[in-house]
Design a protein around this motif. Sequence first.
Motif, short mmCIF file in Angstrom:
data_model
loop_
_atom_site.label_atom_id
_atom_site.label_comp_id
_atom_site.label_asym_id
_atom_site.label_seq_id
_atom_site.Cartn_x
_atom_site.Cartn_y
_atom_site.Cartn_z
N TRP A 84 5.56 -35.67 48.88
CA TRP A 84 6.68 -36.61 48.02
C TRP A 84 7.99 -36.10 48.99
O TRP A 84 8.95 -36.74 49.67
N ASP A 85 8.26 -34.84 48.69
CA ASP A 85 9.22 -34.19 49.03
C ASP A 85 8.88 -32.48 50.26
O ASP A 85 9.85 -31.91 50.77
N SER A 86 7.49 -32.86 50.96
CA SER A 86 7.62 -31.06 51.52
C SER A 86 6.13 -31.70 52.92
O SER A 86 5.25 -32.30 52.21
N VAL A 87 6.41 -31.26 53.69
CA VAL A 87 5.27 -31.18 54.35
C VAL A 87 4.71 -30.09 54.27
O VAL A 87 5.50 -28.79 55.41
N GLU A 116 -4.64 -20.02 55.25
CA GLU A 116 -3.74 -19.47 55.46
C GLU A 116 -2.07 -20.97 55.84
O GLU A 116 -2.88 -21.58 56.71
N MET A 117 -1.32 -20.89 55.47
CA MET A 117 0.03 -21.69 55.35
C MET A 117 0.41 -21.37 55.83
O MET A 117 1.28 -19.70 56.63
N ILE A 118 0.67 -21.92 57.12
CA ILE A 118 1.34 -21.45 58.52
C ILE A 118 2.97 -21.62 58.41
O ILE A 118 3.83 -21.37 58.68
N ALA A 119 3.55 -22.96 57.88
CA ALA A 119 4.88 -23.56 57.96
C ALA A 119 5.10 -24.75 56.69
O ALA A 119 3.69 -24.98 56.38
N GLU A 120 6.09 -24.41 55.81
CA GLU A 120 6.36 -25.44 55.05
C GLU A 120 7.89 -26.05 55.48
O GLU A 120 8.62 -25.27 55.76
N TYR A 121 7.66 -27.23 55.45
CA TYR A 121 9.25 -28.44 56.11
C TYR A 121 9.66 -29.56 54.40
O TYR A 121 8.30 -29.76 54.19
N PRO A 122 10.77 -29.87 55.27
CA PRO A 122 10.78 -30.93 54.52
C PRO A 122 10.46 -31.97 54.29
O PRO A 122 10.56 -32.40 55.64
N ARG A 123 10.28 -32.71 54.20
CA ARG A 123 9.51 -33.98 53.80
C ARG A 123 11.05 -34.93 54.36
O ARG A 123 11.94 -35.32 54.29
N ARG A 124 10.29 -35.73 55.55
CA ARG A 124 11.52 -36.73 56.79
C ARG A 124 10.75 -37.94 56.13
O ARG A 124 9.79 -38.03 56.69
N TYR A 125 11.33 -39.29 55.95
CA TYR A 125 11.02 -40.44 56.45
C TYR A 125 11.39 -40.82 56.93
O TYR A 125 12.36 -40.90 57.80
N GLY A 126 10.91 -42.23 57.94
CA GLY A 126 11.54 -43.00 59.11
C GLY A 126 11.71 -41.90 60.40
O GLY A 126 12.98 -41.45 61.13
N GLY A 127 10.47 -41.76 60.37
CA GLY A 127 10.67 -41.78 62.92
C GLY A 127 11.85 -41.44 63.47
O GLY A 127 12.42 -41.41 63.92
#
Length: 140
Positions: free
Chosen positions: A62-65, A74-85
Amino acid sequence: MPIMECFDEDRKALMPLPSTRFDPIRWESGKTDRYGRIEIDSNRYLAGGKWHGGKLLAAAGWDSVRITDPSSGEMIAEYPRRYGGASSTLQDPALVMPMLTARPGSWKETPIRPDFPEDVRAWLDQADKQRLHDSLKAIA
């Protein structure tokens, strides 16, 4: 019967909470484009040039990708989740720098160029090809 007595009876019938944390995520598998970006719900997230054209796994919460390598986990990257294209790509400058080092000629078009301090940006704009390459490598 008083409400508190009813509540005490109900509480005795309740089951204990699970011992493991529930992580509500949706796993998505996708192929990255030539820049190493994966698309999740019409938004692009940068995994890095190293991953261009490869298959990656993304955990959309809900808050991250979180983007992971399916072969190693292995985790490559983590970002805040963005909504609405949105039309822009979420990217970590640390993942962009190796691509810039490999292709210093793309410095003036890179989306992270505005993130640099003005004096550093002006200095890099004036640098010759070799100095630009060496400077970007040092920054990376």
